[in-house]
Design a protein around this motif. Structure first.
Motif, short mmCIF file in Angstrom:
data_model
loop_
_atom_site.label_atom_id
_atom_site.label_comp_id
_atom_site.label_asym_id
_atom_site.label_seq_id
_atom_site.Cartn_x
_atom_site.Cartn_y
_atom_site.Cartn_z
N PHE A 209 0.82 -1.34 0.13
CA PHE A 209 0.21 -0.06 -0.20
C PHE A 209 0.88 1.29 0.11
O PHE A 209 1.64 1.54 0.75
N ARG A 210 0.65 2.07 -0.89
CA ARG A 210 1.63 3.39 -1.20
C ARG A 210 0.48 4.39 -1.35
O ARG A 210 -0.43 4.37 -2.13
N GLY A 211 0.50 5.80 -0.53
CA GLY A 211 0.10 6.78 -0.94
C GLY A 211 -0.12 7.50 0.32
O GLY A 211 0.41 7.30 1.42
N GLU A 212 -0.98 8.73 0.12
CA GLU A 212 -1.47 9.75 1.20
C GLU A 212 -2.29 9.03 2.06
O GLU A 212 -2.94 8.54 1.72
N SER A 213 -2.18 9.22 3.50
CA SER A 213 -3.15 8.88 4.38
C SER A 213 -4.57 9.51 4.06
O SER A 213 -4.68 10.54 3.64
#
Length: 222
Positions: A209-213
């Motif tokens: 999982f990658r990305g902004e909260s």
């Protein structure tokens, strides 16, 4: 015998009987789904509806459809949901557990810290074997927030026992923001961590999982 009696009825009677039996079957299935969801002790009920899949990087040989079809449960395979905080790991784990219950599987949710405390209390009360047997009845065990809080030596041994006992017997979903190389810090023992990783990855897949909260992105406080 049922077929014989059915032949004696009129078409209307047979239609009524079919509807009655179908309703009874659906009622029993609905009751079972409700019992399984209650027993899973999910913190909230989550589904795949509206879920944002864009943060997930699947392995080359795996994808969204076999995941939501729960094919991993049939083969007692494991899932490690690894990556950034707030990218949907817990939501997906809960949704998978809820879907499993709706399909008739036994599932149980814990945060990792809560499971360790649960097992420690059972050991202190001389009922550890009973609790381990109860956990073993589940076909899916979710360990959320793996590595978020420190675990002492006794807790690490209890956690290892649960994971080792489930090897090739049930599926395990782990959510974590720690890479495998740092799991030794969870157990306080690199050898124990290596043994746990060995069991999990043998029949397991890693979803990154990658990305902004999501929480930060939608926060009222900026």
């Amino acid at each position: 015998m049922l077929a014989d009696w059915a032949e004696r009825g009129t078409p209307k009677q047979r239609e009524y009987l079919h509807g009655l039996l179908a309703a009874e079957v659906e009622s029993r299935q609905a009751s079972r789904r409700h019992r399984l969801l209650r027993a899973a002790k999910l913190p909230v009920l989550k589904t795949f509806d509206g879920y944002d899949w864009t943060a997930i990087h699947f392995p080359p040989d795996y994808g969204r459809q076999p995941l939501v079809d729960l094919d991993f449960l049939e083969q007692a395979q494991n899932l490690v949901l690894y990556g950034d905080v707030g990218t949907g790991k817990t939501h997906l784990a809960i949704a998978l557990a809820a879907a499993a219950c709706n399909q008739g599987y036994r599932a149980r949710y814990f945060t990792t810290a809560a499971l360790v405390m649960h097992l420690r209390r059972a050991k202190d009360d001389n009922r550890l074997d009973k609790e381990l047997t109860a956990l073993a009845r589940n076909q899916l065990l979710v360990l959320d927030e793996f590595g978020y809080l420190p675990i002492d030596a006794e807790g690490a041994r209890l956690l290892f026992q649960v994971i080792a006992d489930g090897y090739e017997q049930r599926s395990l979903i782990i959510t974590t923001n720690l890479a495998f190389a740092r799991w030794g810090t969870i157990f306080g023992d690199d050898t124990m961590a290596a043994a746990v990783i060995d069991r999990i990855v043998h029949h397991g897949r890693l979803l990154q999982f990658r990305g902004e909260s999501y929480r930060v992105k939608n926060a009222l406080m900026k």
